[in-house]
Enzyme design. Structure first.
Site, mmCIF file in Angstrom:
data_model
loop_
_atom_site.group_PDB
_atom_site.id
_atom_site.type_symbol
_atom_site.label_atom_id
_atom_site.label_comp_id
_atom_site.label_asym_id
_atom_site.label_seq_id
_atom_site.Cartn_x
_atom_site.Cartn_y
_atom_site.Cartn_z
ATOM 1 N N GLN A 130 -2.055 -36.655 9.774
ATOM 2 C CA GLN A 130 -1.181 -35.574 9.334
ATOM 3 C C GLN A 130 -0.796 -35.774 7.876
ATOM 4 O O GLN A 130 0.207 -36.409 7.561
ATOM 5 C CB GLN A 130 0.066 -35.494 10.218
ATOM 6 N N PHE A 131 -1.597 -35.192 6.982
ATOM 7 C CA PHE A 131 -1.343 -35.334 5.551
ATOM 8 C C PHE A 131 -0.023 -34.701 5.140
ATOM 9 O O PHE A 131 0.562 -35.063 4.121
ATOM 10 C CB PHE A 131 -2.502 -34.757 4.723
ATOM 11 N N THR A 132 0.497 -33.773 5.946
ATOM 12 C CA THR A 132 1.738 -33.085 5.584
ATOM 13 C C THR A 132 2.948 -34.017 5.583
ATOM 14 O O THR A 132 4.012 -33.636 5.094
ATOM 15 C CB THR A 132 2.006 -31.880 6.506
#
Length: 157
Positions: free
Chosen positions: A78-80
């Site tokens: 999850q790069f967010t």
């Protein structure tokens, strides 16, 4: 590297209508890789995740780890988690590692959990995923590898 760790009674991840990873009792780990992260951070956070004492013992106290209970882990990239919202209304993700760096580090994290003896399910890097979970507690912990490089408290500097 950042991880949002949720204690779950079950969790699954679906891509294109197909369940690609599912676990029973254990941890759902949303994992973000930042610019400059290395395999050392992946191993550090995997070991920390596996050994966090966030499962109840017979007296209801947080004294058991994922390893102690024989639990499973579902790892979802999850790069967010590296969203920067300081300016404007649209988050910037410039602090997230590019996919060619992040994907192998997410895999290294999952591999380290497996090396420690944990059954691991995984999402699909870069895919649009639907994550379902039954949060147990709820218990949600945020880990950031950057804090392990700092003194434990301000008085130790």
């Amino acid at each position: 590297m950042r991880a949002v760790i949720q204690r779950v009674s079950e969790a699954s991840v679906t891509v294109d209508g197909r369940v690609i990873g599912a676990i029973g009792r254990g941890l759902l780990i949303l994992l973000g890789v930042g610019v400059g992260d290395t395999e050392a951070e992946a191993k550090l956070l995997a070991e920390k995740s596996a050994n966090l004492r966030i499962f109840a013992d017979d007296e209801g106290r947080f004294n058991r780890s994922l390893l102690d209970i024989g639990g499973e882990a579902l790892v979802v990239s999850q790069f967010t988690l590296y969203a920067d919202t300081r300016r404007g209304r649209r988050p910037s993700f410039s602090d997230a590692a590019p996919p060619e760096i992040a994907a192998p580090l997410v895999e290294a994290f999952a591999n380290e959990l497996q090396r420690l003896g944990i059954a691991v399910g995984a999402g699909q890097f870069g895919a649009m995923m639907q994550v379902a979970l039954v949060n147990d507690g709820p218990v949600t912990i945020l880990l950031d590898s950057a804090i392990f490089r700092e003194p434990r408290n301000r008085h130790e500097r």
